[in-house]
Design an enzyme around this catalytic site. Structure first.
Site, PDB file in Angstrom:
ATOM      1  N   GLU A 112      -3.286  -8.709   3.280  1.00 61.20           N
ATOM      2  CA  GLU A 112      -3.177  -9.203   4.656  1.00 61.20           C
ATOM      3  C   GLU A 112      -4.402  -8.908   5.509  1.00 61.20           C
ATOM      4  O   GLU A 112      -4.537  -9.446   6.620  1.00 61.20           O
ATOM      5  CB  GLU A 112      -1.927  -8.605   5.333  1.00 61.20           C
ATOM      6  CG  GLU A 112      -2.067  -7.173   5.846  1.00 61.20           C
ATOM      7  CD  GLU A 112      -1.924  -6.097   4.781  1.00 61.20           C
ATOM      8  OE1 GLU A 112      -1.894  -4.917   5.145  1.00 61.20           O
ATOM      9  OE2 GLU A 112      -1.857  -6.443   3.581  1.00 61.20           O
ATOM     10  N   SER A 153      -7.627   0.227   0.302  1.00 66.20           N
ATOM     11  CA  SER A 153      -8.003   1.270   1.262  1.00 66.20           C
ATOM     12  C   SER A 153      -6.952   2.376   1.188  1.00 66.20           C
ATOM     13  O   SER A 153      -5.971   2.371   1.917  1.00 66.20           O
ATOM     14  CB  SER A 153      -8.065   0.685   2.682  1.00 66.20           C
ATOM     15  OG  SER A 153      -8.364   1.693   3.627  1.00 66.20           O
ATOM     16  N   ARG A 177     -14.550   3.453  12.151  1.00 63.28           N
ATOM     17  CA  ARG A 177     -13.620   4.425  12.753  1.00 63.28           C
ATOM     18  C   ARG A 177     -13.749   5.778  12.072  1.00 63.28           C
ATOM     19  O   ARG A 177     -13.784   6.818  12.725  1.00 63.28           O
ATOM     20  CB  ARG A 177     -12.194   3.900  12.634  1.00 63.28           C
ATOM     21  CG  ARG A 177     -11.115   4.830  13.184  1.00 63.28           C
ATOM     22  CD  ARG A 177      -9.778   4.522  12.553  1.00 63.28           C
ATOM     23  NE  ARG A 177      -9.785   4.764  11.115  1.00 63.28           N
ATOM     24  CZ  ARG A 177      -8.926   4.206  10.268  1.00 63.28           C
ATOM     25  NH1 ARG A 177      -8.005   3.368  10.700  1.00 63.28           N
ATOM     26  NH2 ARG A 177      -9.004   4.495   8.974  1.00 63.28           N
ATOM     27  N   LYS A 187     -11.722   8.391  -1.219  1.00 61.58           N
ATOM     28  CA  LYS A 187     -10.973   7.199  -0.830  1.00 61.58           C
ATOM     29  C   LYS A 187     -11.361   5.999  -1.692  1.00 61.58           C
ATOM     30  O   LYS A 187     -12.544   5.716  -1.887  1.00 61.58           O
ATOM     31  CB  LYS A 187     -11.248   6.893   0.643  1.00 61.58           C
ATOM     32  CG  LYS A 187     -10.378   5.786   1.248  1.00 61.58           C
ATOM     33  CD  LYS A 187     -10.696   5.660   2.739  1.00 61.58           C
ATOM     34  CE  LYS A 187      -9.773   4.696   3.438  1.00 61.58           C
ATOM     35  NZ  LYS A 187     -10.065   4.601   4.895  1.00 61.58           N
ATOM     36  N   CYS A 219       0.826  -1.211   0.000  1.00 65.22           N
ATOM     37  CA  CYS A 219       0.000   0.000   0.000  1.00 65.22           C
ATOM     38  C   CYS A 219       0.865   1.269   0.000  1.00 65.22           C
ATOM     39  O   CYS A 219       1.585   1.524  -0.950  1.00 65.22           O
ATOM     40  CB  CYS A 219      -0.992  -0.024   1.150  1.00 65.22           C
ATOM     41  SG  CYS A 219      -2.388   1.115   0.877  1.00 65.22           S
ATOM     42  N   HIS A 240      -4.257  -4.515   0.139  1.00 64.90           N
ATOM     43  CA  HIS A 240      -4.001  -5.086   1.461  1.00 64.90           C
ATOM     44  C   HIS A 240      -4.444  -6.543   1.495  1.00 64.90           C
ATOM     45  O   HIS A 240      -5.477  -6.882   2.083  1.00 64.90           O
ATOM     46  CB  HIS A 240      -4.750  -4.305   2.541  1.00 64.90           C
ATOM     47  CG  HIS A 240      -4.135  -2.996   2.908  1.00 64.90           C
ATOM     48  ND1 HIS A 240      -3.029  -2.893   3.717  1.00 64.90           N
ATOM     49  CD2 HIS A 240      -4.474  -1.733   2.576  1.00 64.90           C
ATOM     50  CE1 HIS A 240      -2.706  -1.614   3.879  1.00 64.90           C
ATOM     51  NE2 HIS A 240      -3.570  -0.891   3.194  1.00 64.90           N
TER      52      HIS A 240
END
Length: 317
Positions: A235, A191, A247, A163, A142, A233
């Site tokens: 992971e 992300s 969040r 985003k 990323c 990502h």
């Protein structure tokens, strides 16, 4: 073979409950085998979460991996206890005293800043420069991928209007050992607020392995097989994107719900099918296997690299 980690690392207990075999550093010393030395430069705010995610994937390998966790010496973490960092992490200078078979540089939530404004940028530049002569292969994730593309090849990042957030289908463009066994297309969590300027790639010794119209290039490799860049990502756990969304909502950030993430027929957005987990495991196993085959037993020779043009590989039908 297992991963080698400190017995009391929080991730060890989590992985044990998942029946993932992790070997303590004391037990590993009794085995007559040279493990691959893998460094993880962890730039993510929730470091224990990222440790666990990456160690879970690395543990899928049948090879023994000796893990070194690394943190920036010139940055104070706001989300991870300092005692944890002092106990389990090395500084870059400590890491750079030896050669490594593989190095992972994670993402970081700083992509909206100019690279030079990140408080640990000079320290990261030192690591990235060192890695080219002291590591067999470097896996950039990323923002870490964008930082590596900028530092090594001068590729600028582009700020998006909103985003890029969700799980997006990616098409494989070239065959490569990293993608052996992958389905085509495949899913990849994204992300980020920034991407890369694809127009700059033809002027570099880089190959785009996978991309989509919505995300642009998502996986790139250098033609000498030294550097790998993952813009997404792999992971991430099943609920990581949802946690990021909640969040952002709590902090007043106007992030839309992650795209292609929840099950389509679930009107309440409660069901999350993990469509990337198998390919994530495969990617990390392929990477470790490739590092194992290419790394010299004498790690003083680790900086040497071969050139491999993508046309040498055949894309599976």
């Amino acid at each position: 073979m297992p991963i080698i980690i400190a017995r009391d690392l929080p991730a060890a207990e989590i992985l044990k409950k998942e029946s993932i075999f992790a070997l303590s550093d004391q037990s590993a010393q009794r085995q007559d085998i040279r493990p691959l030395k893998i460094g993880i430069v962890n730039l993510m705010p929730k470091k224990i979460q990222t440790e666990t995610q990456l160690l879970r994937l690395l543990s899928m390998s049948p090879l023994q991996l000796d893990i070194r966790l690394v943190r920036m010496a010139n940055h104070k973490s706001k989300n991870t206890n300092e005692n944890h960092l002092k106990k389990f992490y090395r500084t870059p200078k400590e890491m750079m005293k030896e050669n490594l078979d593989g190095l992972i540089i994670t993402g970081a939530p700083v992509e909206q800043k100019p690279f030079e404004d990140v408080d640990y940028w000079s320290e990261l530049v030192e690591i990235m420069s060192w890695s080219q002569t002291h590591c067999t292969s470097i896996l950039h994730i990323c923002w870490g991928a964008q930082a590596g593309l900028f530092h090594h090849y001068g590729i600028e990042k582009t700020l998006y209007e909103k985003k890029l957030f969700g799980v997006f289908s990616q098409t494989i463009l070239h065959a490569h050992p990293l993608l052996r066994g992958f389905s085509n297309p495949f899913a990849s969590p994204q992300s980020r607020y920034t991407g890369i300027c694809e127009e700059q790639i033809p002027n570099t010794p880089l190959t785009v392995l996978a991309k989509s119209a919505e995300t642009g290039p998502s996986i790139l490799v250098s033609n000498n097989r030294k550097n790998i860049f993952l813009l997404g990502h792999f992971e991430y756990d099943t609920k990581t994107l949802e946690e990021e969304y909640l969040r952002d909502q709590q902090t007043g950030v106007a992030t839309e719900k992650p795209q292609y993430y929840y099950q389509e027929d679930d009107q309440h957005n409660e069901t999350i099918p993990n469509t990337w987990r198998s390919n994530a495991s495969l990617l990390f196993m392929n990477w470790v296997n490739d590092v194992y085959q290419r790394t010299p037993f004498d790690l003083t020779q680790v900086g040497q690299a071969e050139f491999h043009h993508p046309d040498e590989y055949q894309l599976e039908e």
